[in-house]
Design an enzyme around this catalytic site. Structure first.
Site, PDB file in Angstrom:
ATOM      1  N   ALA A  68      -3.131  12.609  34.515  1.00  0.00           N
ATOM      2  CA  ALA A  68      -2.444  11.375  35.377  1.00  0.00           C
ATOM      3  C   ALA A  68      -2.531  11.568  36.858  1.00  0.00           C
ATOM      4  CB  ALA A  68      -1.309  10.931  34.747  1.00  0.00           C
ATOM      5  N   GLY A 113      -2.883  14.262  31.325  1.00  0.00           N
ATOM      6  CA  GLY A 113      -3.336  12.909  30.907  1.00  0.00           C
ATOM      7  C   GLY A 113      -4.827  12.836  30.388  1.00  0.00           C
ATOM      8  N   GLU A 116      -4.981  14.647  27.242  1.00  0.00           N
ATOM      9  CA  GLU A 116      -4.353  13.761  26.261  1.00  0.00           C
ATOM     10  C   GLU A 116      -5.286  12.632  25.811  1.00  0.00           C
ATOM     11  OE1 GLU A 116      -1.261  13.148  28.724  1.00  0.00           O
ATOM     12  OE2 GLU A 116       0.394  13.622  27.006  1.00  0.00           O
ATOM     13  N   GLU A 136       1.794  20.080  32.755  1.00  0.00           N
ATOM     14  CA  GLU A 136       2.832  19.148  33.135  1.00  0.00           C
ATOM     15  C   GLU A 136       3.891  19.813  33.677  1.00  0.00           C
ATOM     16  OE1 GLU A 136       0.908  18.414  30.765  1.00  0.00           O
ATOM     17  OE2 GLU A 136       0.173  16.085  30.690  1.00  0.00           O
TER      18      GLU A 136
HETATM   19  N1  DAK Z   1      -4.019  13.066  40.292  1.00  0.00           N
HETATM   20  C1  DAK Z   1      -4.554  12.644  41.753  1.00  0.00           C
HETATM   21  N2  DAK Z   1      -5.144  13.208  42.506  1.00  0.00           N
HETATM   22  C2  DAK Z   1      -5.758  14.357  41.928  1.00  0.00           C
HETATM   23  C3  DAK Z   1      -5.581  14.809  40.611  1.00  0.00           C
HETATM   24  C4  DAK Z   1      -4.371  14.251  39.701  1.00  0.00           C
HETATM   25  N3  DAK Z   1      -4.138  14.453  38.935  1.00  0.00           N
HETATM   26  N4  DAK Z   1      -6.195  16.100  40.645  1.00  0.00           N
HETATM   27  C5  DAK Z   1      -6.966  16.268  41.427  1.00  0.00           C
HETATM   28  N5  DAK Z   1      -6.791  15.330  42.517  1.00  0.00           N
HETATM   29  C6  DAK Z   1      -7.437  15.191  43.748  1.00  0.00           C
HETATM   30  C7  DAK Z   1      -6.882  16.025  44.677  1.00  0.00           C
HETATM   31  O1  DAK Z   1      -5.701  15.352  45.378  1.00  0.00           O
HETATM   32  C8  DAK Z   1      -7.733  15.995  45.994  1.00  0.00           C
HETATM   33  O2  DAK Z   1      -7.989  14.884  46.529  1.00  0.00           O
HETATM   34  P1  DAK Z   1      -8.025  14.968  48.238  1.00  0.00           P
HETATM   35  O3  DAK Z   1      -7.089  15.889  48.776  1.00  0.00           O
HETATM   36  O4  DAK Z   1      -9.629  15.470  48.434  1.00  0.00           O
HETATM   37  O5  DAK Z   1      -7.635  13.419  48.613  1.00  0.00           O
HETATM   38  C9  DAK Z   1      -9.277  15.837  45.077  1.00  0.00           C
HETATM   39  O6  DAK Z   1      -8.850  15.293  43.748  1.00  0.00           O
HETATM   40  C10 DAK Z   1     -10.034  17.236  44.459  1.00  0.00           C
HETATM   41  O7  DAK Z   1      -8.983  17.994  44.033  1.00  0.00           O
HETATM   42  P2  DAK Z   1      -8.858  19.493  44.632  1.00  0.00           P
HETATM   43  O8  DAK Z   1      -9.016  19.666  46.175  1.00  0.00           O
HETATM   44  O9  DAK Z   1      -7.458  20.020  44.247  1.00  0.00           O
HETATM   45  O10 DAK Z   1      -9.902  20.312  43.824  1.00  0.00           O
HETATM   46  P3  DAK Z   1      -9.958  21.692  43.496  1.00  0.00           P
HETATM   47  O11 DAK Z   1     -11.464  22.034  42.870  1.00  0.00           O
HETATM   48  O12 DAK Z   1      -9.417  22.622  44.416  1.00  0.00           O
HETATM   49  O13 DAK Z   1      -9.030  21.942  42.194  1.00  0.00           O
HETATM   50  C11 DAK Z   1      -7.795  21.258  40.312  1.00  0.00           C
HETATM   51  C12 DAK Z   1      -9.191  21.235  41.049  1.00  0.00           C
HETATM   52  C13 DAK Z   1      -8.097  20.140  38.915  1.00  0.00           C
HETATM   53  C14 DAK Z   1      -7.500  22.663  39.753  1.00  0.00           C
HETATM   54  C15 DAK Z   1      -6.726  20.500  41.046  1.00  0.00           C
HETATM   55  O14 DAK Z   1      -7.176  19.491  41.742  1.00  0.00           O
HETATM   56  C16 DAK Z   1      -5.470  20.305  40.288  1.00  0.00           C
HETATM   57  O15 DAK Z   1      -4.786  21.205  39.889  1.00  0.00           O
HETATM   58  N6  DAK Z   1      -5.233  19.174  40.040  1.00  0.00           N
HETATM   59  C17 DAK Z   1      -4.108  18.579  39.163  1.00  0.00           C
HETATM   60  C18 DAK Z   1      -4.134  19.202  37.785  1.00  0.00           C
HETATM   61  C19 DAK Z   1      -3.023  18.596  37.106  1.00  0.00           C
HETATM   62  O16 DAK Z   1      -1.765  19.093  37.273  1.00  0.00           O
HETATM   63  N7  DAK Z   1      -3.037  17.650  36.051  1.00  0.00           N
HETATM   64  C20 DAK Z   1      -2.112  17.162  35.345  1.00  0.00           C
HETATM   65  C21 DAK Z   1      -1.430  16.017  35.991  1.00  0.00           C
HETATM   66  S1  DAK Z   1      -0.014  15.619  35.375  1.00  0.00           S
HETATM   67  C22 DAK Z   1       3.986  10.553  31.595  1.00  0.00           C
HETATM   68  C23 DAK Z   1       2.682  10.179  31.372  1.00  0.00           C
HETATM   69  C24 DAK Z   1       1.220  10.996  31.655  1.00  0.00           C
HETATM   70  C25 DAK Z   1       1.768  12.268  32.010  1.00  0.00           C
HETATM   71  C26 DAK Z   1       2.931  12.659  32.282  1.00  0.00           C
HETATM   72  C27 DAK Z   1       4.213  12.041  32.067  1.00  0.00           C
HETATM   73  N8  DAK Z   1       5.160   9.545  31.635  1.00  0.00           N
HETATM   74  C28 DAK Z   1       4.787   8.500  32.227  1.00  0.00           C
HETATM   75  C29 DAK Z   1       6.353  10.272  31.589  1.00  0.00           C
HETATM   76  C30 DAK Z   1       0.552  13.142  32.310  1.00  0.00           C
HETATM   77  C31 DAK Z   1       0.841  14.100  33.370  1.00  0.00           C
HETATM   78  C32 DAK Z   1      -0.334  14.660  34.006  1.00  0.00           C
HETATM   79  O17 DAK Z   1      -1.543  14.280  33.601  1.00  0.00           O
END
Ligand code: DAK
Length: 262
Positions: A68, A113, A116, A136
């Protein structure tokens, strides 16, 4: 039918819709506007008789979907987070309940997400470079789009607990070993493999495929007795189709069946 979206590329070839999440600069993160379009795409493709199956993949070299959109998640509060979660759940449920087979072609990071969403698809094929995880808890939240519901159904409760509570990332081969993905293939073979699976499905009776999807989906969300009843009704319904006559007679006449896909 032409398809034109801000966050997606959609092309239809050989009755297969290839839907590409197209926000590579944010690793295809699921923003509100992505979700709104996904909702429309699920409805539109479901209603399009020329589309018999759908393959979802991610644009760019790195990611299927990195979760997400974290910037949008950070702006939620205790009231609208629950509403947001329900909204995501409804859209993924719509994808899960699509009448035609769906495959997630996972070509990189498949996190939060994104994982998911992949689990809401009927099948998952991963490239060797794919990485899976429900990170998350690293952000102080939990999966909100039915990850805590679908992951235990796919890999079992203990492994789902481990993945969700640690938030760790796993490689494609590990995801395969756990039963999270159907198959792992080389990166350059990913889409070909998904098209191959789809075409193998298209060799079968179209309505039988549709009813099988419906029966499996209901079987996992009802009691065994209710699921069995739904299965029996759908089995009965197969006898109202031309395809069942064709399939059964073709076997008896020792020839290949010619099914109608409609
Ligand atoms: N959201 C927004 N931007 C994201 C992103 C994300 N999930 N993942 C990556 N990006 C963006 C980064 O901010 C970066 O943008 P700029 O800084 O260049 O503007 C660009 O994509 C490239 O990312 P990185 O520079 O970080 O790339 P790396 O190769 O160094 O790292 C990575 C890749 C996948 C390991 C890293 O980007 C990362 O850790 N990303 C986040 C992964 C993550 O934590 N995903 C889970 C998100 S939480 C709910 C509904 C749904 C959910 C929860 C609750 N409710 C409404 C209650 C679901 C939650 C999630 O999905």
């Amino acid at each position: 039918m032409p398809y034109d979206y801000e966050n997606f590329l959609v092309e239809v070839k050989d009755n297969i819709a290839l839907v590409t999440f197209n926000r590579p600069k944010a690793l295809n993160a699921l923003s509100k506007s992505v979700m709104e379009e996904l909702d429309t795409i699920a409805d539109t493709l479901n209603a399009d008789d020329d589309v018999w199956g759908v393959i979802f993949t991610g644009a760019g070299e790195k990611a299927f979907i990195a979760g997400a959109d974290i910037k949008e998640l950070a702006a939620l509060n205790a009231i609208n987070a629950a509403d947001y979660s329900r909204w995501l759940q409804e859209i993924f449920m719509k994808v899960e309940m699509m009448r035609k087979p769906t495959i997630a072609a996972v070509n990189g990071f498949c996190l939060g997400g994104g994982c998911e969403f992949a689990m809401a698809c009927h099948m998952r094929v991963a490239s060797e470079t794919a990485r899976f995880g429900q990170p998350e808890v690293h952000l102080g939240v939990i999966p909100g789009a039915m990850g805590t519901i679908r992951l235990p159904r796919l890999v079992g409760k203990g492994l789902a607990m481990e993945l969700i509570l640690t938030g760790k990332m796993i490689r494609a081969n590990e995801a395969y070993r756990l039963g999270l993905v159907n198959k792992v293939v080389a990166e350059d073979e990913l889409l070909d493999e998904c098209f191959k699976i789809m075409k193998a499905i298209f060799n079968n009776g179209g309505l039988a495929v549709r009813y099988a999807i419906e029966s499996i989906n209901h079987g996992l969300t009802t009691t065994p007795a209710e699921g069995g009843n739904i299965e029996a009704n759908l089995f009965g319904l197969c006898y109202a189709t031309e395809d069942s006559k064709e399939g059964l007679n073709a076997f008896i006449e020792k020839r290949d069946p010619r099914f109608l896909w409609k």
